[in-house]
Scaffold this motif. Sequence first.
Motif, short mmCIF file in Angstrom:
data_model
loop_
_atom_site.label_atom_id
_atom_site.label_comp_id
_atom_site.label_asym_id
_atom_site.label_seq_id
_atom_site.Cartn_x
_atom_site.Cartn_y
_atom_site.Cartn_z
N LYS A 440 0.82 -1.21 0.00
CA LYS A 440 0.00 0.00 0.00
C LYS A 440 0.86 1.26 0.00
N GLN A 441 1.98 1.23 0.74
CA GLN A 441 2.85 2.39 0.81
C GLN A 441 3.62 2.61 -0.49
N GLY A 442 3.97 1.53 -1.15
CA GLY A 442 4.88 1.60 -2.28
C GLY A 442 6.29 1.28 -1.81
N HIS A 443 6.98 0.42 -2.53
CA HIS A 443 8.35 0.05 -2.15
C HIS A 443 9.09 -0.45 -3.38
N ARG A 444 10.40 -0.66 -3.21
CA ARG A 444 11.21 -1.19 -4.31
C ARG A 444 12.00 -2.42 -3.85
N ILE A 445 11.46 -3.15 -2.92
CA ILE A 445 12.11 -4.35 -2.39
C ILE A 445 11.98 -5.48 -3.41
N THR A 446 13.10 -6.14 -3.69
CA THR A 446 13.09 -7.25 -4.64
C THR A 446 13.23 -8.61 -3.97
N VAL A 447 13.67 -8.64 -2.72
CA VAL A 447 13.81 -9.89 -1.99
C VAL A 447 13.38 -9.65 -0.54
N PHE A 448 12.51 -10.51 -0.03
CA PHE A 448 12.11 -10.46 1.37
C PHE A 448 12.76 -11.62 2.12
N GLY A 449 13.43 -11.31 3.22
CA GLY A 449 13.94 -12.34 4.12
C GLY A 449 13.03 -12.40 5.33
#
Length: 625
Positions: A440-449
Amino acid sequence: MNSAAAVDADDAARSGSSHRSIRIPPPTNSLVTPLLTDLYQLTMAYAYWKSGRHTDASVFELFFRKNPFGGEYTVLAGLDEVLKFLVNFRFSASDLDYLRNCPALAHCEAAFFDEYLAGLTCADVRVMAPREGSLCFPRVPMLIVEGPLGIAQLVETTLLCLVNYPSLVATNAARMVVAARGVGAGTGLSGLGGLSEGGLPMPMPSSGTEPAKLPRLPRLPKLIEFGLRRAQGPDGGFSASKYAYLGGFDGTSNVQAGKWLGVPIAGTHAHSFVQAHSSLEEARGMTLDSKDGTRLKVDLLEAVLEYRNGVLLQGAGSGSGAGSGAGAGDPGWTSTNDSELAAFISYACSFPDKFLCLIDTYDTLRSGLRNFILVSLVLDDLGYVPAGVRLDSGDLAFLSMECERTFHDLAADLGRDFLRRMDIVASNDINENVLHSLNKQGHRITVFGIGTNLVTCQAQPALGCVYKLVELNGKPRIKLSQDLVKVLIPGRKMAYRLYGEKGWPLLDVMVGAGDGSTREGDPVPTEGERMLCRHPFVEQKRVAVTAKKVERLHHVVFDGRNGGAVEPQSSLAEAKQHVAEQLKAMRPDILRHVNPAEYKVSVSDGLFKFLHHLWQTETPVVELA
């Protein structure tokens, strides 16, 4: 054809005149033996044996009553370990010695141990189940166990142990995958609003001014399981790694799981690695050859300091967000943390082609990010491709966008395209709600640990599967309760999934298999034929379904009389793919995070009438005076 006949005919067609036995190894965990059970299973077994009822023909069902995590689906997992347990079920001599000396069993006749338990196997047991990785729903059996009453009762606790936690973790993982990727290409789903093409949210402004628009990411984020250190012991950690992968995760930090299961392993370094360096002197003398071998023993510290102290970066990145402060004339490039820079140089020297750094030890944007870029520029000069950065604290949405914006602007200003392809890894107590919030916020994360909240199933610590007797010696058995959800649907039954015109499953329907004497089996659902499907307990809730496709959910997976496990079972990778395909086939409203639509589980008209007839028969009439 009724349901019982259809089952036998279909199984025979699938495997020839008899089931083919498949060699199955022992359970992964050596603790999984016949003694991995509750004492009352043994006391009941003794009572059955003493009364001569241990050979009575029984049918048990293992199922759950409510989906976990407030959702509308559950992933079946653990079937592989169930088969290993059943195939290898035998009491050892030391097991029997222990049981003979247990105070609770001290009065039991010697023949119970020496004759019955000593020779007991699952040779007369048959188990039916959906395919591993299937989506299951309340009351529909995950396992159907047929066999002599004594052995079928004895395996109850172990089967519950082998299915409950794996299915819970796999479901938790699947929900996190849907949350992280949206309903996008990663699961083949569609329907979540606010997502860009590719399933990732577009970046949002980080300040009062509109930032330069970033290109859309060409890939969906990956999810890596990081939970070993927080898991409930070694087996909990290993099981979580295994079943998180089945549920859709892309890898694990657990090296043992990588070795035993072939699951991809991933990891970077900890804050302690950065803290272990205290000055640039510790990086002095570290050299690296270029990847093509044309430049030998390049002094990394010297090359990095040329970028740090030179003019190349002073005017670069002027379009970067306010947080990074990398504008023209900005002195920040020369004032990054020296010990952190030394740590990054050391790590680059060791892993030049896998250079991914944890950048929040001191200051994420003004030191960590810049130090990563300084070292990365040198690696790029030498022909290596840096991997990216990891965020483990702070405002992950904002920081990820600032990192991406800095990479994007410097790539344009310096002509370094590799910066456009940097991974941004995020960890730090991530759970399903956080993933939805980030979208909802918007992000540029490509990998979640993701660790603690995945492996401990923070949102719901247990699935709540139960194991109930539904038929004995051909006669349906029922359990009544003032709590409607605990009323047992009696008798041997089979489940089918009915699909509609759009290709989505409409509902699961259970039909009675009959007992061959007092009650005939119900007709099997057939494509193109109208079928009345009813709520098990509410007479007014009913629908007529003309299915475009009918899928039988249960198949024989273990047949003790024909050698044990039958037909090759799904590999871990195949089960993982099956989960993705099942999610792809579901209506998007069933997968919603908030107020998901209910997936209907029904019974046939014949089973409905039989259930309510038996209910009335077994319920005593209250006498009022």
